[in-house]
Design a protein around this motif. Structure first.
Motif, PDB file in Angstrom:
ATOM      1  N   GLN A 217       0.828  -1.207   0.000  1.00 58.65           N
ATOM      2  CA  GLN A 217       0.000   0.000   0.000  1.00 58.65           C
ATOM      3  C   GLN A 217       0.866   1.264   0.000  1.00 58.65           C
ATOM      4  O   GLN A 217       0.612   2.207  -0.755  1.00 58.65           O
ATOM      5  CB  GLN A 217      -0.924   0.021   1.211  1.00 58.65           C
ATOM      6  N   SER A 218       1.879   1.292   0.852  1.00 61.76           N
ATOM      7  CA  SER A 218       2.740   2.470   0.955  1.00 61.76           C
ATOM      8  C   SER A 218       3.452   2.772  -0.358  1.00 61.76           C
ATOM      9  O   SER A 218       3.469   3.918  -0.833  1.00 61.76           O
ATOM     10  CB  SER A 218       3.761   2.252   2.073  1.00 61.76           C
TER      11      SER A 218
ATOM     12  N   PHE B 177      -4.525  -3.853  -6.413  1.00 63.66           N
ATOM     13  CA  PHE B 177      -3.259  -4.345  -5.863  1.00 63.66           C
ATOM     14  C   PHE B 177      -3.432  -5.618  -5.039  1.00 63.66           C
ATOM     15  O   PHE B 177      -2.859  -5.786  -3.965  1.00 63.66           O
ATOM     16  CB  PHE B 177      -2.564  -3.243  -5.049  1.00 63.66           C
ATOM     17  N   VAL B 178      -4.216  -6.520  -5.577  1.00 61.50           N
ATOM     18  CA  VAL B 178      -4.399  -7.840  -4.980  1.00 61.50           C
ATOM     19  C   VAL B 178      -3.357  -8.784  -5.563  1.00 61.50           C
ATOM     20  O   VAL B 178      -3.045  -8.742  -6.758  1.00 61.50           O
ATOM     21  CB  VAL B 178      -5.823  -8.361  -5.241  1.00 61.50           C
ATOM     22  N   THR B 179      -2.809  -9.643  -4.705  1.00 59.28           N
ATOM     23  CA  THR B 179      -1.836 -10.646  -5.125  1.00 59.28           C
ATOM     24  C   THR B 179      -2.442 -12.017  -4.877  1.00 59.28           C
ATOM     25  O   THR B 179      -2.801 -12.348  -3.739  1.00 59.28           O
ATOM     26  CB  THR B 179      -0.528 -10.492  -4.326  1.00 59.28           C
ATOM     27  N   LEU B 180      -2.547 -12.814  -5.943  1.00 60.88           N
ATOM     28  CA  LEU B 180      -3.170 -14.138  -5.867  1.00 60.88           C
ATOM     29  C   LEU B 180      -2.174 -15.168  -6.387  1.00 60.88           C
ATOM     30  O   LEU B 180      -1.901 -15.230  -7.585  1.00 60.88           O
ATOM     31  CB  LEU B 180      -4.462 -14.160  -6.689  1.00 60.88           C
TER      32      LEU B 180
ATOM     33  N   GLU C 107     -10.528  -7.667  -1.305  1.00 61.15           N
ATOM     34  CA  GLU C 107     -10.438  -6.215  -1.270  1.00 61.15           C
ATOM     35  C   GLU C 107      -8.996  -5.738  -1.508  1.00 61.15           C
ATOM     36  O   GLU C 107      -8.058  -6.526  -1.572  1.00 61.15           O
ATOM     37  CB  GLU C 107     -10.970  -5.695   0.061  1.00 61.15           C
ATOM     38  N   ASP C 108      -8.850  -4.414  -1.621  1.00 61.80           N
ATOM     39  CA  ASP C 108      -7.581  -3.786  -1.962  1.00 61.80           C
ATOM     40  C   ASP C 108      -6.432  -4.277  -1.067  1.00 61.80           C
ATOM     41  O   ASP C 108      -6.588  -4.422   0.147  1.00 61.80           O
ATOM     42  CB  ASP C 108      -7.664  -2.268  -1.807  1.00 61.80           C
ATOM     43  N   PHE C 109      -5.284  -4.492  -1.703  1.00 62.61           N
ATOM     44  CA  PHE C 109      -4.001  -4.767  -1.050  1.00 62.61           C
ATOM     45  C   PHE C 109      -3.916  -6.119  -0.365  1.00 62.61           C
ATOM     46  O   PHE C 109      -2.902  -6.425   0.273  1.00 62.61           O
ATOM     47  CB  PHE C 109      -3.635  -3.660  -0.039  1.00 62.61           C
TER      48      PHE C 109
END
Length: 210
Positions: free
Chosen positions: A78-79, A128-131, A143-145
Motif C-alpha cells: 500500500q505504501s 493491488f491484490v496478489t493471488l 479487497e484492496d491490497f
C-alpha cells in the motif's frame, strides 16, 4: 509497446519477472526493463538477466512506463503503490496464461495472478491484490491490497478485506470474512470469521496469543 518495471527485486520480484516472460511468450505485451528497489544491491550474487534500475523512493515516472508491484506484504504494498500513484505511475495487471478467470468478475488495477490460479465467476477483486496459485470460489470478494498465498482455498462468498494476508495452504469455508489487515497463518482452517487486525493460526484457526 509499454516498458514494464517490476517493483521489488527480491525472490517474489524474480518470480514476477518469470511470469511476465510467460505472458510475453503467449502475447508480446511489454518490453521488460528491469526492477526498482531501495536496496540497489538486491540482486548481488544472484543470477538474473535483468538489473535494478534505481531506487523506488527516487524513481521518476516516465509516460511509457507501466509497473507491477512484486511486494507481498500488504502494508508495504500500500505504501509503495500510493507513493508511485502520486507520481503518476500506471499499474498493469499481470495474469499468468495458465490462470483461469471466470465470467462476470470485476477486477481492479495492479493485480498479480500466478500460474494455475482459478477464479470462479462473479468474483470481485480490488486494487493491488496478489493471488498466488490459489482457488477463489464464486461470489468471493478480495479487497484492496490483500495477498492470498499459494495453494489456498478461498471458497464461495468469502470476503477477504483490505490488507489481509492469507498464508499458504489455508482453507476458508464458504461465507466467512477475513478482517482488515488480519493475518492468517500457514495451513490454517478458517471456520469462523477473523476479526480486523488479528492474527490466527491452526485447525481450526484461533487467535494467536503472545
Amino acid at each position: 509497446m509499454q516498458d514494464l518495471i517490476i517493483i521489488g527485486a527480491g525472490g517474489f520480484g524474480r518470480e514476477v519477472l518469470q511470469w511476465a516472460k510467460h505472458v510475453n511468450n503467449a502475447e508480446q505485451r511489454w518490453k521488460i526493463k528491469g526492477f526498482i528497489d531501495d536496496n540497489l544491491q538486491a540482486l548481488e550474487g544472484i543470477e538474473c538477466d535483468y538489473q535494478v534500475l534505481g531506487a523506488i523512493q527516487s524513481w521518476r515516472v516516465s509516460p511509457n512506463e507501466v509497473f507491477v508491484c512484486a511486494i507481498a506484504k500488504p502494508a508495504l504494498k500500500q505504501s509503495i503503490t500510493t507513493s508511485l500513484l502520486a507520481r503518476g505511475a500506471v499499474f498493469a495487471n499481470l495474469v499468468h496464461p495458465t490462470a483461469i478467470i471466470g465470467d462476470f468478475c470485476k477486477i481492479g488495477k495492479g493485480l498479480i495472478v500466478t500460474p494455475n490460479a482459478k477464479v470462479s465467476p462473479n468474483v470481485t477483486i480490488g486494487d493491488f491484490v496478489t493471488l498466488l496459485g490459489s482457488g477463489v470460489g464464486h461470489d468471493a470478494v478480495l479487497e484492496d491490497f490483500c495477498t492470498i498465498s499459494g495453494n489456498c482455498s478461498i471458497n464461495g462468498n468469502v470476503r477477504v478485506k483490505q490488507g489481509a494476508f492469507v498464508a499458504s495452504n489455508t482453507c476458508v469455508v464458504p461465507g466467512k470474512t477475513i478482517g482488515q489487515w488480519a493475518y492468517v497463518g500457514m495451513g490454517s482452517m478458517v471456520i469462523r470469521s477473523v476479526e480486523d487486525h488479528s492474527k490466527v493460526f491452526g485447525n481450526p484457526a484461533k487467535k494467536l496469543k503472545f
